[in-house]
Design a protein around this motif. Sequence first.
Motif, mmCIF file in Angstrom:
data_model
loop_
_atom_site.group_PDB
_atom_site.id
_atom_site.type_symbol
_atom_site.label_atom_id
_atom_site.label_comp_id
_atom_site.label_asym_id
_atom_site.label_seq_id
_atom_site.Cartn_x
_atom_site.Cartn_y
_atom_site.Cartn_z
ATOM 1 N N HIS A 1 -34.621 105.092 48.743
ATOM 2 C CA HIS A 1 -35.030 104.328 47.557
ATOM 3 C C HIS A 1 -35.553 105.256 46.462
ATOM 4 N N PHE A 2 -36.248 106.329 46.852
ATOM 5 C CA PHE A 2 -36.783 107.257 45.850
ATOM 6 C C PHE A 2 -35.648 108.000 45.139
ATOM 7 N N ARG A 3 -34.625 108.403 45.872
ATOM 8 C CA ARG A 3 -33.485 109.067 45.242
ATOM 9 C C ARG A 3 -32.794 108.128 44.255
ATOM 10 N N HIS A 4 -32.665 106.857 44.633
ATOM 11 C CA HIS A 4 -32.067 105.889 43.709
ATOM 12 C C HIS A 4 -32.950 105.684 42.483
ATOM 13 N N ARG A 5 -34.255 105.735 42.676
ATOM 14 C CA ARG A 5 -35.193 105.485 41.578
ATOM 15 C C ARG A 5 -35.125 106.587 40.521
ATOM 16 N N ILE A 6 -35.136 107.856 40.951
ATOM 17 C CA ILE A 6 -35.183 108.944 39.972
ATOM 18 C C ILE A 6 -33.784 109.295 39.457
ATOM 19 N N GLY A 7 -32.739 109.015 40.247
ATOM 20 C CA GLY A 7 -31.374 109.230 39.781
ATOM 21 C C GLY A 7 -31.009 110.698 39.580
#
Length: 432
Positions: A101-107
């Motif tokens: 989820h964090f990787r998706h959040r920061i992109g």
Amino acid sequence: QLSFFFNFEDTLNQKHPLFILANKVRWHVFEEAFLPLYSQDKGRPAKPIRLMVGLLMLKHIRNISDESVVEQWSENTYYQYFCGETSFVAGVPCEASELVHFRHRIGEKGIELILKESIRINGEDSHDEHVNIDTTVQEKNITFPTDAKLHKKIIKKCQRIANEEQLPVRQTYTRTLKQLSREQRFRNHPRNKSKARKADKRIKTIAGRLVRELERNLPPNSKHQANLELYKKVLLQEKGSKNKIYSLHEPEVCCISKGKEHKKYEFGNKASFVKTDTGVIVGAMGFRNEYDGHTLEPVLEQVERLTNKIPKKAKVDRGYRGKKQIGETEILIPSPPKKSQSYYRRKKLSEAHKKRAAIEPIIGHIKSDHRLNRNFYKGIVGDNINIMLAAAAFNFKRMMIKWKSSFWQFFQQLFYALENLFFIDFKLKWIF
């Protein structure tokens, strides 16, 4: 009675590379960049940004999975200090899925910020005006594709959709598929070739029949319509079709010719890397399957974004034929010596292209040591994220190896002693 929850600053070895790296990274840059991505008054409080960024760095530096980095964090005091803890914490920092989820959040922009910080850590070495550029293939986590495999997967997925939606099915084909799978074996034997081809054709017929049956029974705006369109495209494609689909869960995968006898094709995407002559990766980008010359302009723009400098010369191999100048950057491609060239010029070009070859083992290290060999992240965004994280991990590891060396520790003490003695600020201080 002594307490086990000690202070890391007083107990850990301050010459350990992870300890040094934790104090060199500018964590406040990530805090300022990623804080607007969180809501301050809604939902459960999020995990600290330094913790999540640190876990992403450690994962690719140590070449381990999301599950392993979370588990090792609870056992390793240096990991905990690197992620911002001041004393030992008994327990896992977060669920492994929270890293997804964090990787998706920061992109991609957030991951590029991590790469930029890894370049800054390497100091003056990253400001070299001469760079080397090369491309490689990043393989996706898929099986070797064949038509028979894809058709069998379509049948299984159609059966699963029918069970979920409780739709009527005229036939399950369970016994038929078992028999057809037996007939597909040993297809290279002369006696079994025709039998295997007939079994392939029969399986394709069954897959098409199930897809058409689902289309009739599902409502028009069903959530499965996109999947059914994908299945129909797979069933229609032939050997010479363009933009073929090689995986149902990763339809963007490209087939890239490797040209080696042991491995003729690779299935994934193309990755381009820019390395300075001093050994720092200052650019890393993902592409689908473009001609190498078309990757030069985007990757040089990324180098300018990350280093605030435009390289003067870029050395490439013959795969980039046709490009001699990109903006202010001169492109050097190996070519036979010309009679009009002086001996000095020929010698300089020869030395430059010998240095270009040094990027090959670096790409090999990134693949084997920093998770570029097989990409487990989802989609095109996952391809680009994995490439940049692998490059950032290589840059961090480069400096960690320097700090580990007793040679650099000796010079660190020497420069600090000279500074204190003569009150001179040496330019080489960036090394430490």
